[in-house]
Scaffold this active site. Structure first.
Site, PDB file in Angstrom:
ATOM      1  N   ASN A   1       0.845  -1.187   0.000  1.00  0.00           N
ATOM      2  CA  ASN A   1       0.000   0.000   0.000  1.00  0.00           C
ATOM      3  C   ASN A   1       0.884   1.241   0.000  1.00  0.00           C
ATOM      4  OD1 ASN A   1      -2.757   1.393   0.478  1.00  0.00           O
ATOM      5  ND2 ASN A   1      -1.414   2.293   2.032  1.00  0.00           N
ATOM      6  N   GLU A   2       0.834   1.970  -1.087  1.00  0.00           N
ATOM      7  CA  GLU A   2       1.540   3.245  -1.236  1.00  0.00           C
ATOM      8  C   GLU A   2       2.981   3.193  -0.730  1.00  0.00           C
ATOM      9  OE1 GLU A   2      -0.731   6.494   0.318  1.00  0.00           O
ATOM     10  OE2 GLU A   2      -2.535   5.968  -0.803  1.00  0.00           O
TER      11      GLU A   2
ATOM     12  N   ASN B   1      -5.360   4.595  -5.203  1.00  0.00           N
ATOM     13  CA  ASN B   1      -6.058   5.292  -4.129  1.00  0.00           C
ATOM     14  C   ASN B   1      -6.258   6.741  -4.566  1.00  0.00           C
ATOM     15  OD1 ASN B   1      -5.633   2.888  -2.747  1.00  0.00           O
ATOM     16  ND2 ASN B   1      -3.940   3.679  -1.527  1.00  0.00           N
TER      17      ASN B   1
ATOM     18  N   TYR C   1      -8.759  15.078   0.082  1.00  0.00           N
ATOM     19  CA  TYR C   1      -7.416  15.646   0.220  1.00  0.00           C
ATOM     20  C   TYR C   1      -7.095  16.616  -0.922  1.00  0.00           C
ATOM     21  CZ  TYR C   1      -6.686  12.137   3.817  1.00  0.00           C
ATOM     22  OH  TYR C   1      -6.793  11.374   4.943  1.00  0.00           O
TER      23      TYR C   1
ATOM     24  N   TRP D   1     -12.968   3.731   1.038  1.00  0.00           N
ATOM     25  CA  TRP D   1     -12.304   3.801   2.345  1.00  0.00           C
ATOM     26  C   TRP D   1     -13.220   4.574   3.284  1.00  0.00           C
ATOM     27  CZ3 TRP D   1      -7.888   1.376   3.738  1.00  0.00           C
ATOM     28  CH2 TRP D   1      -7.363   1.692   4.996  1.00  0.00           C
TER      29      TRP D   1
ATOM     30  N   LYS E   1     -13.317   8.164   8.419  1.00  0.00           N
ATOM     31  CA  LYS E   1     -13.869   7.996   7.076  1.00  0.00           C
ATOM     32  C   LYS E   1     -14.848   6.827   6.988  1.00  0.00           C
ATOM     33  CE  LYS E   1      -9.816   9.880   4.678  1.00  0.00           C
ATOM     34  NZ  LYS E   1      -8.909   9.933   5.832  1.00  0.00           N
TER      35      LYS E   1
END
Length: 693
Positions: free
Chosen positions: A421-422, A475, A481, A560, A581
């Site tokens: 993940n990232e 994502n 954001y 998410w 979230k």
């Protein structure tokens, strides 16, 4: 000097409860016994805690699963990080010590050293996978002592090195004692069942190869019969096969059964999650030595860059949620089976067809629920954000990947393997991390060639890494954001051009929401600030889902996140250390408005839901009333007066402007199908003059 400890034995492992072989039945099959009660625990390191007869009377008496220092104050002050000791006394009789004995741990966060009668018998690094350790010759008639040192400190060579979630220490999943004959199915292949089912479809026939790991501690070679029987959902036998296997003295081998039968029921996701069982038995001269039962689902699937995911030859829209393990009201990561079952039933209630188990290996109980409910699973290795290219880090990542795949090999819900993940990798600094990911892809393919490999990457960040596996996924947080809640369609189409014919999915999108913060009209807030109105989360999802729904070529659409969860690095919204979230609050009960938006889109049962119901005290005068519904038409009443039919702004979203009076306002929405009453909802609001939204 330490005084001798008072004898203390786990009630669930007394000989009468274990079901061990008696002298007249020395070859009874294996037993597996949960070691839940009778544990003693101490937070902090004690070098002599492993020794026999250590005095642990002053330690806390606890049950396993167990996680320490799970309170918010402890997490904030770092008290949840460090060392904890667990001790348990066991008693065996003469027949029991003749067995091969193993201790199986569902998980230990993050590193564990295991001692038996004062001797180190094994260790494990990694917070999420199961592991199994043989007791060997250390068991004795009478009293025995098990001691486990668990260290939750982040280690530079053990992923994850970082993450936007709170980590906890402890033996937070079940621990069990496995007792076997000297010849049987191995529990030592990365903590797996030792049975690996490989179903395929050939025309209308199911062809199933079954590999079984066999292990012997006999001083002589053994000739065994391995029988695999396939049973349908009612327990009836549909196929069976016997094969002979030779196991060398004190050695191991793999036996393979081949079975087939015509016209199987397919495991078809939420459409029809049909499950068979595979029963594998090992015997010598007709005497049963060992037995393992595993779930079996027969299905085929593929991803087409132009058309998306197909399950059993039919398009399958994999839409759903991400989620973390544990609950805010639980002790750390511990969770009961009832709570796990309830969580996944709520996920199905919303209409999900898939889940992403972020950002690490989740428990086998979660996979069980997905098997049962038909939810396709994205399962993930815990390479999160920070990545090291040290040989030790690479080795441990490979170990944890093997645990993830082998321990969950037979779950039909397990469809996709995610490697990261990232990850914070900069290709300009060298190709080492790239080669590490390539190696993990190759390892995953070698373990299970038919499970596609993917990973979650922030769009535009290390874009080159996104295509290292079979499938990419991104994502996106436009509208949270970054600005642009209404630009999703254009951005997805632009991403498709950049992908140049390669498949990609959306692995994260969403917005924060507090149950206690409200405004109308909703505006995009500052995500790191305290103001997270519930209404903006709903508006964001109303913008994203139509764009995703219109693009079936996106192979996964995973928002998410399902539940609010702890993240000690956050200080935003109405509470610190919470990622808000979730479509459901941290109590795993209170559904936010956006939950019902998806339920209206993803289910068909009659539903009418009045949004902003928690916006109780609000200004008098004109306001927009919004309803999520599966009904054909929705009519509105305000204070008993019919206001007529609501306008359908988009599928399943109905709106009407009305004027609130000072004091109590009673709102009622009535949904109809084909002119007949289908569903209703009502709420109360308090109108006040002189206040603003």
């Amino acid at each position: 000097m330490k005084s001798p400890a008072f004898p203390r034995f786990a009630a669930c492992v007394l000989s009468s409860a274990l079901g061990f072989a008696s002298a007249g039945n020395a070859l009874a099959a294996r037993t597996e016994t949960l070691l839940a009660s009778g544990w003693r625990f101490h937070k902090g390191d004690q070098s002599d805690a492993k020794v026999v007869h250590f005095a642990d009377q002053s330690w806390a008496t606890i049950q396993v699963p167990h996680s320490w220092d799970s309170g918010e104050e402890a997490v904030r002050n770092g008290a949840a990080i460090g060392v904890g000791w667990y001790r348990l006394s066991l008693r065996f009789n003469r027949d029991q010590v003749k067995k091969r004995l193993f201790i199986w741990f569902g998980a230990a966060s993050r590193e564990a050293r295991v001692y038996f009668n004062g001797q180190l018998i094994g260790d494990h690094q990694g917070a999420f996978g199961a592991f199994c350790i043989p007791i060997g010759t250390h068991a004795q008639i009478g009293a025995n002592e098990l001691a486990v040192r668990v260290d939750s400190t982040t280690h530079p060579d053990v992923p994850p090195l970082s993450g936007d979630f709170t980590t906890y220490g402890g033996l937070y999943r079940e621990v069990k004692l496995i007792a076997q004959n000297e010849v049987g199915i191995s529990p030592l292949d990365y903590g797996s069942s030792g049975v690996f089912l490989k179903p395929t479809m050939v025309g209308q026939n199911a062809e199933i190869a079954v590999d079984t790991d066999l292990l012997s501690e006999s001083s002589q070679a053994s000739e065994v019969t391995v029988r695999t029987t396939i049973e349908d959902a009612k327990g009836a036998r549909v196929a069976s096969d016997d094969t002979k296997a030779s196991i060398p003295a004190n050695g191991k081998t793999v036996a393979t059964n081949h079975l087939h039968f015509a016209n199987p029921h397919l495991w078809d996701g939420v459409r029809a999650p049909y499950l068979y069982r595979a029963r594998v038995q090992v015997s010598i001269d007709g005497r049963l030595l060992d037995e393992v039962v595993q779930p079996l689902g027969i299905r085929t699937y593929r991803v087409d860059p132009e058309q998306g995911l197909f399950l059993n030859g039919t398009h399958y829209d994999l839409h759903g949620v991400n989620l973390h393990q544990g609950q805010l009201d639980s002790a750390g990561w511990t969770e009961s089976l009832d709570k796990v079952k309830g969580d996944y039933e709520m996920i199905r209630e919303m209409g999900c067809t898939g889940v992403r188990m972020a950002h690490y290996q989740h428990s086998s109980h979660e996979f069980d629920q997905c098997d049962r409910l038909g939810l396709g699973v994205w399962a993930e290795l815990c390479v999160v954000n920070r990545v090291s290219d040290s040989p030790a880090f690479r080795e441990n990542a490979a170990q944890q990947l093997q645990e993830l795949i082998k321990q969950n090999y037979n779950h039909p819900s397990f469809m996709f393997v995610s490697l990261y993940n990232e990850p914070g990798i900069d290709k300009k600094q060298g190709d080492g991390p790239w080669h590490q990911m390539e190696d993990l892809v190759k390892l995953s393919h070698s373990l299970h060639p038919n499970r596609p490999v993917t990973g979650a990457m922030a769009w535009g960040h290390n874009f080159w890494l996104s295509w290292v596996g079979d499938l990419a996924s991104f994502n996106h947080y436009y509208g949270w954001y970054e600005p642009g809640a209404d630009t999703w369609g254009a951005r997805l189409d632009a991403a498709r051009k950049e992908a140049q014919g390669r498949s990609f999915g959306i692995s994260e999108y969403g917005a924060g929401a507090s149950l206690n913060m409200h405004e109308w009209p909703a505006k995009q807030p500052i995500p790191t600030a305290k103001w997270h109105p519930e209404e903006w989360q709903a508006v964001l999802h109303e913008n994203v889902w139509p764009a995703l729904e219109a693009r079936p070529w996106i192979w996964c659409k995973l928002l998410w996140v399902m539940f609010d969860f702890k993240s000690d690095g956050r200080n935003e919204g109405d509470r610190p250390h919470i990622n808000d979230k979730g479509l459901v609050a941290g109590d795993h009960k209170t559904r936010k408005d956006a939950f019902y938006y998806y339920k209206a889109n993803w289910t068909t049962a009659p539903l009418v839901y009045l949004t902003s119901r928690r916006f109780y005290i609000r200004p008098t005068g004109e306001t927009e009333i919004k309803v999520y519904s599966t009904c054909e038409t929705v009519r509105l009443k305000l204070n008993g007066r019919a206001l007529g039919e609501m306008h359908q702004r988009q599928p399943h979203v109905f709106v009407l402007t009305a004027s609130l009076v000072e004091g109590e306002n009673s709102v009622e929405a009535i949904g109809t199908n084909h002119g007949k009453l289908a569903a209703t909802d009502a709420c109360q609001w308090q109108g006040r003059r002189g206040i603003s939204n």
